[in-house]
Design an enzyme around this catalytic site. Structure first.
Site, mmCIF file in Angstrom:
data_model
loop_
_atom_site.group_PDB
_atom_site.id
_atom_site.type_symbol
_atom_site.label_atom_id
_atom_site.label_comp_id
_atom_site.label_asym_id
_atom_site.label_seq_id
_atom_site.Cartn_x
_atom_site.Cartn_y
_atom_site.Cartn_z
ATOM 1 N N ASP A 143 45.819 29.313 33.328
ATOM 2 C CA ASP A 143 45.141 30.169 32.345
ATOM 3 C C ASP A 143 45.213 31.606 32.860
ATOM 4 O OD1 ASP A 143 43.664 31.056 30.203
ATOM 5 O OD2 ASP A 143 41.727 30.479 31.066
ATOM 6 N N ASN A 173 44.500 35.719 37.765
ATOM 7 C CA ASN A 173 43.419 35.741 36.771
ATOM 8 C C ASN A 173 42.677 37.072 36.708
ATOM 9 O OD1 ASN A 173 43.188 32.730 38.274
ATOM 10 N ND2 ASN A 173 43.633 32.733 36.095
ATOM 11 N N ILE A 229 38.693 40.021 34.306
ATOM 12 C CA ILE A 229 38.713 38.727 34.984
ATOM 13 C C ILE A 229 38.796 37.629 33.937
ATOM 14 C CG2 ILE A 229 37.458 37.194 36.566
ATOM 15 C CD1 ILE A 229 35.811 39.760 37.361
ATOM 16 N N CYS A 230 39.749 36.726 34.096
ATOM 17 C CA CYS A 230 39.849 35.575 33.209
ATOM 18 C C CYS A 230 39.078 34.426 33.856
ATOM 19 C CB CYS A 230 41.313 35.196 33.002
ATOM 20 S SG CYS A 230 41.499 33.847 31.847
ATOM 21 N N LEU A 231 37.855 34.242 33.404
ATOM 22 C CA LEU A 231 36.981 33.219 33.976
ATOM 23 C C LEU A 231 36.177 32.622 32.825
ATOM 24 C CD1 LEU A 231 35.869 31.938 36.627
ATOM 25 C CD2 LEU A 231 34.211 33.799 36.701
#
Length: 148
Positions: free
Chosen positions: A117, A77, A84-86
């Site tokens: 994701d 992520n 950052i994929c959050l």
């Protein structure tokens, strides 16, 4: 509005810092912060010190801060640019959230990646199919980039 809120968050952080994190302005600009995240003990990032930049938009807290890793990290992520994929940094952001909560969420993302994701599909695939390889690669990157 934004600067009052940012100042309050800074005071709260200094008074009650989240476990294994610290953060504050990089210089005189209250809208540019640097944070330090210690790699969680129960993760392949244990022992690492990860630098993160936090950039507050002028309409904070109605828009999320831009948060990025400056230390290279092997994670499904987090990409090579440090993005950052959050969800809480994007569509799940709420003005009730704080820098402290964001840092804690990043810590838990290090411990529990979300391979469904991913920002880096190859790493997500390795995480799902060969956990030992994922953990050993993440550990070696941590030793190479986040220690010393």
């Amino acid at each position: 509005m934004a600067s009052k809120r940012i100042n309050k968050e800074l005071r709260d952080l200094q008074r009650d810092p989240p476990v294994s994190c610290s953060a504050g302005p990089t210089g005189d600009d209250m809208f540019q912060w640097q944070a330090t995240i210690m790699g969680p003990a129960d993760s392949p990032f244990a022992g690492g010190v990860f630098l993160v930049t936090i950039h507050f938009p002028p309409d904070y807290p109605f828009k999320p801060p831009k948060v990025a890793f400056r230390t290279k990290v092997y994670h499904p992520n987090i990409n090579s640019n440090g993005s950052i994929c959050l969800d809480i940094l994007k569509e799940q952001w709420s003005p009730a959230l704080t820098v402290s909560k964001v840092l804690l969420s990043i810590c838990s993302l290090l411990t529990d990646p979300n391979p469904d994701d991913p920002l880096v599909p190859e790493i997500a695939h390795i995480y799902k199919t060969d956990r030992v390889k994922y953990e050993s690669t993440a550990q070696s990157w941590t030793q190479k980039y986040a220690m010393g």
